[in-house]
Enzyme design. Structure first.
Site, PDB file in Angstrom:
ATOM      1  N   TYR A  61     -16.776   0.614  -2.616  1.00 20.82           N
ATOM      2  CA  TYR A  61     -15.417   0.983  -2.005  1.00 20.82           C
ATOM      3  C   TYR A  61     -15.533   2.422  -1.226  1.00 20.82           C
ATOM      4  O   TYR A  61     -15.121   2.553   0.046  1.00 20.82           O
ATOM      5  CB  TYR A  61     -14.737   1.215  -3.271  1.00 20.82           C
ATOM      6  N   SER A  94      -8.735   5.923   2.929  1.00 23.87           N
ATOM      7  CA  SER A  94      -8.709   6.226   1.734  1.00 23.87           C
ATOM      8  C   SER A  94      -9.317   7.753   1.460  1.00 23.87           C
ATOM      9  O   SER A  94     -10.189   8.068   2.271  1.00 23.87           O
ATOM     10  CB  SER A  94      -9.315   5.341   0.469  1.00 23.87           C
TER      11      SER A  94
END
Length: 268
Positions: A152, A139
């Protein structure tokens, strides 16, 4: 691009399903893996209409035995695997001080160790056959440092580092590695998301709906990366711009721009 044999974790929905559709349309042999058995069985017929030989395996990436079993079955049925896409992942939002150790363990077990397990299960098969390609879906969170996403960001940064390291380790085995770093796009990431910030599910949905790219666009970027054997693919233009700012601006300047953007999103 020649016909290939591709395995996709988290392949029953979102980006994984979009990529499976694209590969099936090209006539590739496709295997989707997902812990959601009901969803996997529901989407399998639509993929088999594109490629009758498409397979679905119930699989939980937190269990190495599940992945090793799929690798054994595909070695028998396909005599190998050309492309492994480690796509399964979850989201957790919150400050470090508000995030429990159990939530850290949960996201690490899926986002990082799920990728590690996929690689450990399929790399021996690729080494045995003389090559292959691993795609790890990370990501932009793994390249940037947006606040309130500590766990995350950390897991996705680890996936980027893992991909870079594997690229070096596996070069002699003719195994390529690509790290995929998209920004927000419409997917099911919010499903099962854990958050200590009130209203984050609504904000995440808004961010995803505003994206100019969808899952099909990201899948196309992955297919291009496979064809070009790219080490990275950053599909979102604004994501690439933010990464360049982080790399080339003084840290203090970059942080001011970042916090200005975060404040803008919080007020919108």
């Amino acid at each position: 691009m020649q016909t290939k044999r591709i395995v996709i974790t988290g392949g029953a929905s979102g980006l994984g399903y979009a990529l499976a559709q694209m590969a099936a349309q090209k006539g590739w042999q496709v295997a989707i893996l997902d812990r959601d058995t009901e969803r996997g069985e529901a989407v399998l017929p639509s993929l088999q209409r594109l490629q009758p030989a498409t397979l679905f395996f119930p699989c939980d990436v937190t269990r190495i035995s599940d992945l090793e079993n799929v690798a054994r079955v595909l070695e028998q049925r396909w005599q190998g695997v050309d492309v492994l896409v480690n796509n399964a992942g979850v989201a957790q939002v919150g400050k470090l001080t508000d995030t429990s150790i159990s939530d850290w363990q949960w996201i690490i077990d899926i986002n990082l160790l799920g990728v590690v397990r996929g690689c450990k299960a399929f790399i021996p098969l690729m080494q045995q056959q003389g090559g292959g390609h691993i795609v790890n879906v990370a990501s932009m969170a793994g390249l940037l440092d947006v606040p309130n996403m500590t766990s995350y960001n950390a897991t996705k940064a680890a996936v980027v580092s893992l991909s870079e390291t594997l690229e070096n380790e596996l070069a002699a085995d003719n195994i390529k590695v690509t790290a995929v770093c998209p920004s927000f796009f419409k997917t099911n990431l919010g499903k099962g998301m854990r958050s200590s910030i009130e209203g984050m599910d609504v904000k995440l949905e808004k961010l995803m709906s505003q994206s100019k790219l969808n899952a099909t666009d990201i899948a196309k970027a992955i297919m291009r990366a496979l064809e070009r054997q790219q080490s990275y693919t950053l599909p979102h233009r604004h994501g690439r711009f933010a990464w360049y700012m982080k790399r080339f601006l003084p840290r203090a300047w970059y942080r001011r721009v970042l916090h200005k953007q975060v404040k803008k999103h919080d007020e919108s």
